[in-house]
Design a protein around this motif. Sequence first.
Motif, PDB file in Angstrom:
ATOM      1  N   VAL A  37       0.880  -1.181   0.000  1.00 12.20           N
ATOM      2  CA  VAL A  37       0.000   0.000   0.000  1.00 12.20           C
ATOM      3  C   VAL A  37       0.916   1.229   0.000  1.00 12.20           C
ATOM      4  N   PHE A  38       0.620   2.192  -0.871  1.00 10.47           N
ATOM      5  CA  PHE A  38       1.520   3.346  -1.038  1.00 10.47           C
ATOM      6  C   PHE A  38       0.959   4.632  -0.427  1.00 10.47           C
ATOM      7  N   PHE A  39       1.878   5.428   0.077  1.00 14.76           N
ATOM      8  CA  PHE A  39       1.574   6.817   0.412  1.00 14.76           C
ATOM      9  C   PHE A  39       2.666   7.661  -0.218  1.00 14.76           C
ATOM     10  N   GLU A  40       2.277   8.780  -0.805  1.00 10.77           N
ATOM     11  CA  GLU A  40       3.255   9.698  -1.407  1.00 10.77           C
ATOM     12  C   GLU A  40       3.278  10.963  -0.572  1.00 10.77           C
ATOM     13  N   VAL A  41       4.436  11.289  -0.016  1.00  9.24           N
ATOM     14  CA  VAL A  41       4.504  12.421   0.910  1.00  9.24           C
ATOM     15  C   VAL A  41       5.751  13.282   0.682  1.00  9.24           C
ATOM     16  N   SER A  42       5.677  14.470   1.229  1.00  9.76           N
ATOM     17  CA  SER A  42       6.887  15.255   1.484  1.00  9.76           C
ATOM     18  C   SER A  42       6.889  15.504   2.984  1.00  9.76           C
ATOM     19  N   ALA A  43       7.775  14.821   3.672  1.00  6.84           N
ATOM     20  CA  ALA A  43       7.805  14.926   5.143  1.00  6.84           C
ATOM     21  C   ALA A  43       8.161  16.339   5.586  1.00  6.84           C
ATOM     22  N   THR A  44       8.971  17.028   4.789  1.00  2.04           N
ATOM     23  CA  THR A  44       9.391  18.380   5.202  1.00  2.04           C
ATOM     24  C   THR A  44       8.340  19.430   4.844  1.00  2.04           C
TER      25      THR A  44
END
Length: 205
Positions: free
Chosen positions: A175-182
């Motif tokens: 299962v995917f999540f696409e993020v920018s943690a910053t």
Amino acid sequence: MAARNRGYFDAKGVFALNLVSSPGSGKTSLLERTLKDLKGKIPFYVIEGDQQTLNDANRIAALDVPVIQINTGKGCHLESDMIHDAVKKLNIANDSVLMIENVGNLVCPSMFNLGEHKRVVIVSTTEGDDKPIKYPDMFHTSDICIINKIDLVPYLDTNIEELKKNALQVNPELVFFEVSATKGTGMEQWCEWLESQAKLVPEEH
Ligand SMILES: Nc1nc2c(ncn2[C@@H]2O[C@H](COP(=O)(O)OP(=O)(O)OP(=O)(O)O)[C@@H](O)[C@H]2O)c(=O)[nH]1
Ligand SMILES: [Mg+2]
């Protein structure tokens, strides 16, 4: 020992995650953002794994979240007995979430079950889209794949769809999540998933 850890987590309703990735993919950054975004909603505990330094534990402690740093020295991964000892010291409350940040390494941590409910592999866009097929064990043994640093995509040749295709080739269940943690992009979906899963312990995992 992993089974004992898991039994302890289940009995206390503690949802335990094992965060794995190559060095610098953004495990600690993702943790920092998650702990801030879910502050007051979920009680968190963190175990940090690195060969040396207290750097990551200090970053988590700055957010007033209980944390223990494990230094593995020459070791390249965390093992279940280390988690057993750290958990005793953390004195974890019932119905909380335990985040275990493994040593940055895309190979060895895949071979060691820590007793976690879910394994989360983080891969950043700067690493290229072929990592899942070059280091398949890590993606094969993970439940969740977080693609981090999506803010950098405009500057890179990495193709996210190709990255996902490669990851699904070694593990069709991912299962995917696409993020920018910053920057915080995509964190809402990840946090919603985390909250929903935490409620399922111990029956559903
Ligand atoms: N542009 C950008 N930089 C990021 C993002 N997430 C993390 N970084 C940067 O990437 C570098 C490494 O981040 P960390 O969170 O320390 O990575 P890590 O996986 O915990 O590293 P190790 O614990 O050493 O394995 C830092 O300079 C972060 O600021 C992101 O979403 N976008
Ligand atoms: Mg880190």
